[in-house]
Design a protein around this motif. Structure first.
Motif, PDB file in Angstrom:
ATOM      1  N   TYR A  32      59.692  20.451  51.704  1.00  0.00           N
ATOM      2  CA  TYR A  32      59.911  21.097  53.005  1.00  0.00           C
ATOM      3  C   TYR A  32      59.286  20.322  54.159  1.00  0.00           C
ATOM      4  O   TYR A  32      59.919  20.089  55.192  1.00  0.00           O
ATOM      5  CB  TYR A  32      59.335  22.517  52.955  1.00  0.00           C
ATOM      6  CG  TYR A  32      59.393  23.270  54.266  1.00  0.00           C
ATOM      7  CD1 TYR A  32      60.609  23.724  54.764  1.00  0.00           C
ATOM      8  CD2 TYR A  32      58.231  23.540  54.987  1.00  0.00           C
ATOM      9  CE1 TYR A  32      60.671  24.430  55.959  1.00  0.00           C
ATOM     10  CE2 TYR A  32      58.283  24.240  56.177  1.00  0.00           C
ATOM     11  CZ  TYR A  32      59.504  24.682  56.660  1.00  0.00           C
ATOM     12  OH  TYR A  32      59.557  25.369  57.857  1.00  0.00           O
ATOM     13  N   THR A  33      58.038  19.897  53.992  1.00  0.00           N
ATOM     14  CA  THR A  33      57.334  19.265  55.107  1.00  0.00           C
ATOM     15  C   THR A  33      57.867  17.878  55.434  1.00  0.00           C
ATOM     16  O   THR A  33      57.615  17.351  56.516  1.00  0.00           O
ATOM     17  CB  THR A  33      55.824  19.172  54.826  1.00  0.00           C
ATOM     18  OG1 THR A  33      55.615  18.406  53.633  1.00  0.00           O
ATOM     19  CG2 THR A  33      55.226  20.559  54.650  1.00  0.00           C
ATOM     20  N   GLN A  34      58.592  17.271  54.499  1.00  0.00           N
ATOM     21  CA  GLN A  34      59.099  15.918  54.709  1.00  0.00           C
ATOM     22  C   GLN A  34      60.514  15.897  55.287  1.00  0.00           C
ATOM     23  O   GLN A  34      61.102  14.826  55.449  1.00  0.00           O
ATOM     24  CB  GLN A  34      59.097  15.152  53.378  1.00  0.00           C
ATOM     25  CG  GLN A  34      57.753  15.139  52.677  1.00  0.00           C
ATOM     26  CD  GLN A  34      56.671  14.502  53.505  1.00  0.00           C
ATOM     27  OE1 GLN A  34      56.829  13.382  53.971  1.00  0.00           O
ATOM     28  NE2 GLN A  34      55.555  15.204  53.698  1.00  0.00           N
ATOM     29  N   SER A  36      63.077  17.150  58.478  1.00  0.00           N
ATOM     30  CA  SER A  36      63.139  17.658  59.852  1.00  0.00           C
ATOM     31  C   SER A  36      64.511  18.260  60.126  1.00  0.00           C
ATOM     32  O   SER A  36      65.475  18.032  59.380  1.00  0.00           O
ATOM     33  CB  SER A  36      62.897  16.512  60.842  1.00  0.00           C
ATOM     34  OG  SER A  36      63.968  15.577  60.806  1.00  0.00           O
ATOM     35  N   GLN A  59      62.046  26.824  59.445  1.00  0.00           N
ATOM     36  CA  GLN A  59      61.631  27.845  58.475  1.00  0.00           C
ATOM     37  C   GLN A  59      62.759  28.828  58.204  1.00  0.00           C
ATOM     38  O   GLN A  59      62.954  29.265  57.063  1.00  0.00           O
ATOM     39  CB  GLN A  59      60.388  28.587  58.995  1.00  0.00           C
ATOM     40  CG  GLN A  59      59.629  29.375  57.934  1.00  0.00           C
ATOM     41  CD  GLN A  59      60.226  30.751  57.644  1.00  0.00           C
ATOM     42  OE1 GLN A  59      61.010  31.275  58.423  1.00  0.00           O
ATOM     43  NE2 GLN A  59      59.850  31.332  56.513  1.00  0.00           N
ATOM     44  N   HIS A 115      55.835  28.589  52.217  1.00  0.00           N
ATOM     45  CA  HIS A 115      56.458  28.390  53.526  1.00  0.00           C
ATOM     46  C   HIS A 115      57.272  29.609  53.983  1.00  0.00           C
ATOM     47  O   HIS A 115      57.881  29.574  55.051  1.00  0.00           O
ATOM     48  CB  HIS A 115      57.378  27.169  53.496  1.00  0.00           C
ATOM     49  CG  HIS A 115      56.691  25.908  53.054  1.00  0.00           C
ATOM     50  ND1 HIS A 115      55.682  25.315  53.780  1.00  0.00           N
ATOM     51  CD2 HIS A 115      56.851  25.153  51.946  1.00  0.00           C
ATOM     52  CE1 HIS A 115      55.261  24.238  53.148  1.00  0.00           C
ATOM     53  NE2 HIS A 115      55.949  24.114  52.034  1.00  0.00           N
ATOM     54  N   SER A 229      50.156  21.104  53.112  1.00  0.00           N
ATOM     55  CA  SER A 229      50.333  21.109  54.566  1.00  0.00           C
ATOM     56  C   SER A 229      49.615  22.267  55.242  1.00  0.00           C
ATOM     57  O   SER A 229      49.375  22.232  56.449  1.00  0.00           O
ATOM     58  CB  SER A 229      51.823  21.157  54.916  1.00  0.00           C
ATOM     59  OG  SER A 229      52.420  22.331  54.407  1.00  0.00           O
TER      60      SER A 229
END
Length: 390
Positions: A32-34, A36, A59, A115, A229
């Motif tokens: 998820y964090t990688q 955009s 999200q 998340h 994260s």
């Protein structure tokens, strides 16, 4: 002469659904964090601002992707168990097909909880639990399985079906489907209540914990609870009674802390490898001992699961290159041993089998499913050995 009207570009009928599909694939592949919103827009062939016509933020896209996967699981379960004459074989075929052809549907929801909001997580958990209990009912019908055993097997079967998302083994869809179905059939033939005791982990070496150890311990616990994260260096410092800047006396960055956790878990696994090779040369016995070692390590400390669940953050990092190589080498050793134990097993199938076995316990730990039960470790090792047929 009539003038020709310019061709009007038509918008896809389900742009929202298309965005969800691309987002799910990217989230499953990179984490998820990688990913955009620009990445998702690019994959869907639209501009980033157009994504906001359908979703408030990234999200919201993740939540939609996770719930779409649960929708897929519900739909395939409903089709397979639609009538009283439904067979377990129909359920296996439906679930494995979903896992191979749309792996994000059987895997994305398993690691996305950190998340999602509490309400979103509650919906995912309740719906998924209902699905798995339907599977358990079908598996137990006409057998001597207890309800708890049937539920355990249903969860393990889901982990196996969804394991294709954790590696890039080159195999045709047809062959992948055949292999995953074979592994799920092995799982449902097992009886978790008969699992033999798990051999204990050797006692840890003596020594006074250092500040560095305290930082790694605190970080591992928080990464396991809140995700990589979701934790800052200041949080880690506070947990061990020092300021955030003081942490940098021991580690150059949060990434270095994560790499340190991974190195520590790799060292513990390597100790298990050394002990196994010191006691036998039989490949089947060796891999069985490595299963026991892996389960012991992952159930005794959060290090290993933290390292595994956050491997996407380490990918491509120069400072973590050696650790990533160690992890790959460790898995490759399992694959080599399985091929030695089963000489007719091609490498690509052995790789699928090993990843499926590891997914059984990794998923259970990640979702904290039954981890406090005294029989948990023994049953995980038993299920993994069943998948590997050792």
């Amino acid at each position: 002469m009539a003038t020709e009207k310019p061709t009007r570009r038509t918008r896809p009928a389900d742009r929202k659904g298309q965005l969800v599909q691309h987002a799910a694939a990217l989230f499953a592949e990179r984490g998820y964090t990688q990913v955009s919103l620009a990445d998702i827009a690019r994959a869907a062939g639209v501009t980033a601002p157009s994504v906001y016509r359908h979703f408030d933020d990234k999200q919201a896209l993740l939540a939609a992707a996770v719930l779409a996967g649960v929708d897929d699981l519900e739909a395939c379960t409903g089709r397979a168990l639609a009538d009283d004459d439904a067979q377990v074989a129909d359920l296996i075929a439906a679930v494995c097909t979903l896992g191979v052809r749309r792996p994000q549907s059987t895997s994305l929801w398993r690691w996305a909880s950190q998340h999602l909001t509490d309400d979103q997580n509650r919906e995912v958990v309740l719906r998924t639990r209902a699905i798995l209990h339907r599977w358990a009912g079908a598996l137990a019908q006409g057998t001597d399985l207890s309800e708890r055993e049937a539920v355990t097997l249903a969860w393990a079967a889901l982990s196996v079906a969804g394991s294709m998302s954790v590696h890039n083994t080159r195999m045709s869809t047809t062959r992948a489907l055949e292999e995953v179905e074979l592994l799920v059939r092995r799982v449902i033939a097992l009886r978790p209540a008969t699992a033999p005791p798990l051999p204990p982990l050797p006692p840890p070496g003596a020594g006074v914990p250092t500040r560095r150890d305290e930082i790694l311990d605190a970080a591992a616990a928080m990464f396991a609870e809140r995700g990589y994260s979701g934790v800052g260096v200041d949080d880690i410092g506070a947990a061990v009674g020092i300021t955030g800047p003081s942490v940098y006396k021991h580690f150059s960055s949060k990434m270095a802390i994560l790499a340190g956790i991974g190195q520590r878990s790799a060292t513990r696994l390597e100790a298990g490898v050394v002990a196994a090779y010191a006691s036998t040369a039989d490949p089947a016995k060796l891999i069985a001992m490595l299963v026991d070692s892996y389960v012991n390590v992952i159930t005794s400390t959060p290090d290993l699961s933290v390292s595994f669940n956050n491997s996407y953050a380490l990918a491509g990092q120069p400072t973590a290159h050696d650790l990533v190589d160690l992890q790959r080498h460790y898995v490759a050793r399992w694959v080599d041993l399985l091929m030695e134990a089963q000489p007719d097993l091609p490498r690509e199938r052995a790789a699928v089998d090993v990843r499926a076995a590891l997914s059984v316990v990794n998923d259970a730990i990640r979702m904290r499913r039954g981890v406090k039960r005294p029989e948990f470790g023994a049953q995980m090792a038993y299920l993994m050995k069943g998948v590997l047929d050792v």
